[in-house]
Design an enzyme around this catalytic site. Sequence first.
Site, PDB file in Angstrom:
ATOM      1  N   HIS A 132       0.185   4.441   4.309  1.00  0.00           N
ATOM      2  CA  HIS A 132      -0.442   5.200   3.224  1.00  0.00           C
ATOM      3  C   HIS A 132       0.085   6.638   3.180  1.00  0.00           C
ATOM      4  O   HIS A 132       0.464   7.139   2.111  1.00  0.00           O
ATOM      5  CB  HIS A 132      -1.960   5.210   3.407  1.00  0.00           C
ATOM      6  CG  HIS A 132      -2.581   3.869   3.206  1.00  0.00           C
ATOM      7  ND1 HIS A 132      -3.950   3.691   3.131  1.00  0.00           N
ATOM      8  CD2 HIS A 132      -2.041   2.634   3.060  1.00  0.00           C
ATOM      9  CE1 HIS A 132      -4.222   2.408   2.943  1.00  0.00           C
ATOM     10  NE2 HIS A 132      -3.078   1.754   2.915  1.00  0.00           N
ATOM     11  N   SER A 178       0.806  -1.221   0.000  1.00  0.00           N
ATOM     12  CA  SER A 178       0.000   0.000   0.000  1.00  0.00           C
ATOM     13  C   SER A 178       0.837   1.268   0.000  1.00  0.00           C
ATOM     14  O   SER A 178       0.493   2.247  -0.665  1.00  0.00           O
ATOM     15  CB  SER A 178      -0.938   0.002   1.213  1.00  0.00           C
ATOM     16  OG  SER A 178      -1.797  -1.110   1.177  1.00  0.00           O
TER      17      SER A 178
END
Length: 299
Positions: free
Chosen positions: A249, A203
């Site tokens: 993230h 991610s």
Amino acid sequence: MDQAPGSPDRPQAAHGLPGCYRHPGRETGISCTRCERPICPECMVSASVGFQCPECVRTGSGTGHAPSASRPRTIAGAELTSGDPRLVTKILLGVNAAVFLAVLADQTLADRLNLIGLAFDPRIREVVGVADGEWYRLLTSVFLHQQVWHIAFNMLGLWWLGGPLEAALGRVRYLALYLLSGLAGSALVYLLAEPNQGALGASGAIWGLLGATAVLLRRLQYDLRPVIALLALNLLFTFTMPGISWEAHVGGLVGGTVIAFGMVHAPRGRRTLVQAGVCAVVLLVSVAAIVLRTQSLLT
């Protein structure tokens, strides 16, 4: 007619004007801007300033630089290469898929490769983690997935975002963007998350590609609304859904955005130096965060 010492050898036509050096019988008042030899209309090659002769164009690409200087380049300055434009993206997909299959075959592999700061592993009855010297976890975790939905979602993002970025940045710059974004995400997880909290997945790298896509679209003056909407939706999921490492993230997004900005806005005369410098800054900041966190966990 005698020539003055040091003057160029200019063939003369019948009426006094110099003759083309390739066609001596043709009068011309035009000279090559590089070698200064007279050239007729048939031999003129348009250049950025004036005209050049065929020989100068062949030896210097008509620009006054080496022939390689005029090869087609991407917006980031990489030479366009022949072959598969998604080669690196496909390799990254293959590596992620191979690691996923290996984890399915050996469930203990995830415990040995995931990102964990410092914890006691009851299975082997030992302390494990990055702070214990297992630095490789910061990168191996970027290629690690356990659930089908997790790898499917990340690989879809890699395929969708990676192909256009690889074509725009070039293979080496694109690979640096991916790896450094993933490392930046891991560094922020390591810095802020609980040391015994495991994390894994691509991610951070994918969010780096998302930030880089926004930078590239802005540089090309494209409509940013679709990517902004996608970014906002993903941020909403990141901070509202349980079990998602928001640190990865955010770290990947910031790292990828900074790297991409340096790559596509670097001045042409110092492009490689600026691009390498920006990548080095992101790397050094990530390493500094890792070192500081390690020291705090061991004291």
